[in-house]
Design an enzyme around this catalytic site. Structure first.
Site, mmCIF file in Angstrom:
data_model
loop_
_atom_site.group_PDB
_atom_site.id
_atom_site.type_symbol
_atom_site.label_atom_id
_atom_site.label_comp_id
_atom_site.label_asym_id
_atom_site.label_seq_id
_atom_site.Cartn_x
_atom_site.Cartn_y
_atom_site.Cartn_z
ATOM 1 C CG ASP A 62 51.216 60.094 -6.590
ATOM 2 O OD1 ASP A 62 50.299 60.164 -5.766
ATOM 3 O OD2 ASP A 62 51.336 60.865 -7.569
ATOM 4 C CG ASP A 64 45.441 61.668 -8.176
ATOM 5 O OD1 ASP A 64 44.899 60.643 -8.638
ATOM 6 O OD2 ASP A 64 44.960 62.316 -7.221
#
Length: 309
Positions: A62, A64
């Site tokens: 991922d 963010d």
């Protein structure tokens, strides 16, 4: 043992002893390995990971608050404001959303949807090539210094083991690809904005790559790449990515929000928190391994799928 009948008694005896010695040695080795494995389980030690040379393994990160502090789309918005793509009131909204994200430590669906809608309206009518070029500049201005060294080291460990490493994010795929390439990663899965004739229409192709959509994208990529998901790893900070983390054999909670932390502890997933320097449960890769290192070379990013007239 049938071949021993043709040997003299003395030689037969020596050969038999050799066979017995070999069998005993093999048995001792097997028991020793079994004991070591049991000891590792008892002490919480882990086998070497990632496994070097495992071509059917890969890692999915991922973006963010996992690879980068804050949300990529908000940093992108800041860069666009500097280039006069929109007005001050829009920047204020971006700033508020970014502040919320940093303080709360998790994604607010309404904020994220608002940010995506704002970004789509802002880029409408602009050329894809223009935004990709600007994305390179924005990475240098606002994103490069926000990469978590610890997560970067984890990604580098997979690269050093000969594995592919992919970003998986709801951020625009063009931005995700810039970040992946700058970090020397393999490529990126991201949200695709529709373009016709190389110009953004202000619409998406399908849905944002978020939550369950990330898991489906990883599953599809694994099938296309011939990967064994049970040998793959995934890293995220958000409970929204539990579907993606649950797909792989090596899930990691990085800078986790409260819901993901609780879920990870219940399932005995590995944890690491880089936000304050405090140590969480052992991840299995030395924290110092590859810190600050950037892989060189060219990244192979996923081609953009766009509707063209």
């Amino acid at each position: 043992m049938a071949a021993l009948r043709w040997l003299t008694p003395r030689r037969r005896s020596a050969t038999a002893r050799s066979v017995l010695a070999g069998e005993a040695s093999a048995e001792a080795a097997r028991k020793s390995a079994q004991t070591a494995e049991e000891t590792a389980l008892d002490t919480g030690a882990e086998a070497e990971f990632p496994v070097h040379g495992d071509e059917r393994a890969a890692a999915f990160f991922d973006l963010d608050n996992t690879v980068m502090q804050g949300a990529a789309i908000f940093h992108f918005g800041r860069g666009l404001y500097k280039r006069k793509f929109f007005e001050t009131r829009d920047l204020a909204r971006f700033a508020w959303q970014q502040a919320w994200f940093r303080l709360a430590g998790f994604e607010d669906p309404e904020h994220m949807q608002d940010a995506r809608d704002s970004a789509l309206s802002i880029v409408k009518g602009h050329r894809v090539s223009e935004l990709k070029s600007i994305g390179e500049e924005i990475y240098d201005e606002y994103m490069a210094e926000r990469i978590w060294p610890g997560t970067r080291a984890l990604a580098q460990a997979h690269l050093d083991a000969g594995q592919k490493v992919w970003l998986v994010t709801a951020a625009p795929v063009e931005i995700a690809q810039v970040i992946a390439r700058r970090l020397g990663l393999t490529g990126a899965l991201g949200t695709v904005a529709e373009s016709i004739g190389g110009v953004y229409t202000g619409k998406l192709v399908g849905e944002p790559l978020h939550g369950p959509a990330k898991a489906e994208a990883v599953r599809a990529l694994a099938a296309a790449e011939g990967l064994d998901l049970s040998r793959c790893a995934a890293y995220s900070d958000s409970h929204n990515d539990i579907p993606m983390l649950s797909l792989v054999g090596h899930p990691y909670a990085i800078n986790p929000d409260s819901k993901l932390r609780k879920h990870a502890r219940e399932l005995e997933w590995r944890l690491r928190d880089y936000r304050t320097g405090r140590k969480a449960a052992k991840v299995g890769i030395p924290a110092a391994a590859g810190v600050g290192a950037v892989a060189g070379g060219t990244a192979a990013a996923i081609a953009l799928h766009r509707r063209r007239r």
